[in-house]
Every structure is written in structure tokens, then in C-alpha cells.
Write an enzyme that holds these catalytic residues in place. Sequence first.
Site, mmCIF file in Angstrom:
data_model
loop_
_atom_site.group_PDB
_atom_site.id
_atom_site.type_symbol
_atom_site.label_atom_id
_atom_site.label_comp_id
_atom_site.label_asym_id
_atom_site.label_seq_id
_atom_site.Cartn_x
_atom_site.Cartn_y
_atom_site.Cartn_z
ATOM 1 N N GLU A 1 -23.724 60.543 -39.249
ATOM 2 C CA GLU A 1 -23.813 61.980 -39.823
ATOM 3 C C GLU A 1 -25.270 62.586 -39.711
ATOM 4 O O GLU A 1 -25.632 63.325 -40.681
ATOM 5 C CB GLU A 1 -23.099 62.360 -40.728
ATOM 6 N N ASN B 1 -22.667 57.636 -35.242
ATOM 7 C CA ASN B 1 -21.365 57.784 -35.583
ATOM 8 C C ASN B 1 -21.423 59.329 -36.153
ATOM 9 O O ASN B 1 -22.140 59.651 -37.042
ATOM 10 C CB ASN B 1 -20.458 56.870 -36.845
ATOM 11 N N HIS C 1 -11.963 63.692 -36.952
ATOM 12 C CA HIS C 1 -11.005 64.169 -38.146
ATOM 13 C C HIS C 1 -10.232 65.583 -37.555
ATOM 14 O O HIS C 1 -11.097 66.608 -37.614
ATOM 15 C CB HIS C 1 -11.767 64.355 -39.519
ATOM 16 N N GLU D 1 -12.638 57.530 -36.737
ATOM 17 C CA GLU D 1 -12.002 58.009 -38.154
ATOM 18 C C GLU D 1 -10.942 58.928 -37.822
ATOM 19 O O GLU D 1 -10.594 60.093 -38.312
ATOM 20 C CB GLU D 1 -13.039 58.589 -39.022
ATOM 21 N N ASP E 1 -7.619 61.030 -37.710
ATOM 22 C CA ASP E 1 -6.765 61.356 -38.615
ATOM 23 C C ASP E 1 -6.263 62.732 -38.349
ATOM 24 O O ASP E 1 -7.118 63.603 -37.557
ATOM 25 C CB ASP E 1 -6.784 61.228 -40.156
HETATM 26 C C1 XIL Z 1 -14.844 58.956 -47.066
HETATM 27 C C2 XIL Z 1 -13.820 58.042 -47.609
HETATM 28 O O1 XIL Z 1 -12.603 58.053 -46.835
HETATM 29 C C3 XIL Z 1 -13.588 58.340 -49.107
HETATM 30 O O2 XIL Z 1 -12.796 57.461 -49.543
HETATM 31 C C4 XIL Z 1 -14.901 58.455 -49.944
HETATM 32 O O3 XIL Z 1 -14.805 58.723 -51.076
HETATM 33 C C5 XIL Z 1 -15.926 59.408 -49.152
HETATM 34 O O4 XIL Z 1 -16.147 58.900 -47.815
HETATM 35 N N1 XIL Z 1 -17.006 60.308 -42.818
HETATM 36 C C6 XIL Z 1 -17.225 59.202 -42.863
HETATM 37 C C7 XIL Z 1 -16.524 58.430 -43.855
HETATM 38 O O5 XIL Z 1 -18.032 58.685 -42.011
HETATM 39 O O6 XIL Z 1 -17.339 57.458 -44.242
HETATM 40 C C8 XIL Z 1 -15.738 59.122 -45.071
HETATM 41 O O7 XIL Z 1 -15.178 58.429 -45.794
HETATM 42 C C9 XIL Z 1 -15.093 60.474 -44.188
HETATM 43 C C10 XIL Z 1 -15.931 61.294 -43.488
#
Ligand code: XIL
Length: 358
Positions: free
Chosen positions: A161, A202, A238, A268, A270
Site C-alpha cells: 500500500e 501489494n 477486497h 486478500e 473477500d
Molecule cells: C488487516 C488484518 O486483517 C487485521 O486483523 C489487522 O488488525 C489490520 O490489518 N490490507 C492488508 C492487510 O494488506 O494486512 C490488512 O489486514 C487488511 C488490508
Amino acid sequence: MTRLLHHAAVAILSLSLTSIALNSVVEESSNTGTLRFAAQTQGIFFGAAVVAQPLKNDARYASALSREFNIVTPEDEMKFGFLRPKRNEFNFSAADSIVNFAFSHSMQTRGHTLVWHQRLPQWLTERHLSPFEVAVILKEHIQTVVGHYRGRIYAWDVVNEAIDDNTKYRSSIWLDALGPGYVSFAFRWAHEADPQAKLFYNDYGGEALGPKSDTIYDMIKTLKARSVPIDGIGLQSHLSADHPPNFASVLANLKRLTALGLEIHITELDVAITMPATAEKLQRQANIYRDYIKTCLAVPNCKAIVMWGATDRYSWVPRFVPGKGAPLLLDDELRPKPAYYAALSELRSGIRFTTTLP
Ligand code: XIL
């Protein structure tokens, strides 16, 4: 006829070598009715983010992970602040438990994440450090962590990020001290510590074509032109069941990233539902999983799909997005949802390897 038999033999050999390369001959994958078996038949990694605590305490969770997936990502256990509560103290035990679990079940591991603007320890953020001190700390962090896991991580999310929602370099301790060059430093230091690991950038919000994916594309193109050792891009993905992505635009983005020579991971995935999760919303969610997986399978360089969790029970979404929930393939009781069956069907039906016979 001989040429045809020759090509057929080559096609069969390449498929079998691919499946061996994916470590497909393992006890868990002998169960042919699982996501893991379908994924390995497709020659793709299919996995989930893992939480160390329930992995230790919830046998049904551990069993679901090894049965259904062939790759894992520690959800938080490898983040800077989690690993390094003090400058000279690294606590690898929780992350080790996930990496060891994966290894013992012939699963691969994605390392997440070496350089991020979040989950940083107070000892780092509360002191005023010179740029030189920040560089020393970052290099020793990356090389200590990557060195600890040398040979056991398939791919690292080296930088996470770095581009903000206005398509600028995101303000962080790293950018503010070192400038945008911290990105290339991080990749070079990681490569020195484990030349075999694949190194990924990422991010979220750059899945489809648009200003943010354009900025990420240009950044990676520049890094590669400068011979920075970057192997792939992680698209966090996401998603929301209320707003399906533009799949054609995602496909176009995957294709241009492929043209850069990048390996692509969905890192990631979802699909958040505005609760309550009605049957109609769950079906809408299933359709999005189906079409997103289809989009990745259409691009040979898209080699991994990792959900941000295995079960709704441990998902970050309800904790971070009020009113949203039920984003994953297994429900709170680890039962398959419509999205599970949609993913299984797509992994089974998508024809990944096209053998072009004369
Ligand atoms: C999130 C986790 O799921 C949480 O448990 C934590 O408190 C905060 O981070 N992008 C990312 C992940 O790259 O590392 C993040 O994960 C969600 C957003």
C-alpha cells in the site's frame, strides 16, 4: 500422426510437471472433492490468510485449512509491530507456527508484509529518527525477517500500500525519511536476504483499470526498468457484494500487468455483505467469487488466489467495516456457503492449460 502423438505427449508431460511443481502429491490433496484438489488440477495456488491463535486452539479450523487450501498467508503475525516489539527483539513464534503448519501439510506460504505504514511499533514511531537511522532500521528488519524464513517463503509482499487513494506516494515514516526510493531499497534488501523468494508489490484499489492501477503500473514499470528485483504484483481484491467489480476492466489490467512480465496474485480476496446475509445476497456474493476466479484463470500469469481468511468467524471485515460481514467461503461454523460451491465449480471447470495441437 507421429507429430500429433509427440505434441500430445509433450502436453501431458507439461501438465504432470506443473502439478508436481505445485507440490500436488500430498495426503490432503488426495481428497478430490476439495478446493485444494481442484486448484492443483488447475495449476494454481488457492489459499487463505491464517490466524495463529485459532490454528493452535481450533482443530476444525486447522483441518479446514489443510483440506481446502495449498497456500497460506499469516494475517498479522509477520507484520513489523507484531514481529518486533522492541528494536532488538524479534518474536517469530506465532509466524513460525503458521509457516511450520504450512510446511507440514505441503502448503506454500506468502510472507506479509515487510514494509507497510500500519502496525508499526511505538519504539519506531514515537522517536524522531534521522533518515540514516530509518534506513538502518528498515534494512536490518527486512534482512532479519527474510533471512529467518529463507527458503520457506514462496512470495513476499515486500511493500504494501505505498500508493494512496489520490494516486500519490502514501505518507509514512518510510516515505517521509527516505523518499520514494525506499520502495526499491526494500526490494533489493529482500532479494539479498533470499534470492529464491518471489518479491511482490501489494495494494488495494488497483484491481481494475483506473488512476490507481495506472500509477501502480507505471511505478512497477519504472522499477523493472531500473533492474529492481520485483517479480509480481498482489491485488488485494477486497470486494463488496453490493458493487461487483468491472470484470472486463480487471481482465484488461491483469493482461497489461502480464505484459510487464509480472506474476499476479489475488492476495486478500473477500466479498463483504451488508448484513443480514440473506439468501439473495449470498448468491450475489457467490457469483462475484465465481467471476473473479474465472477472470484470474483466464490469465496464465495469475497464479494464486488467496482469500483474506478461511471462515467468516475470524474475518477482519466485521471488525473494520461496521454493518458488513460474511465475506468468505466458509461460514461462522466452517460450513460451505454458496460462494464455496461457486469457487469449487469454477476451479473445476475453468480450462487453464490450452494445449494448441497442430
Ligand atoms: C488487516 C488484518 O486483517 C487485521 O486483523 C489487522 O488488525 C489490520 O490489518 N490490507 C492488508 C492487510 O494488506 O494486512 C490488512 O489486514 C487488511 C488490508
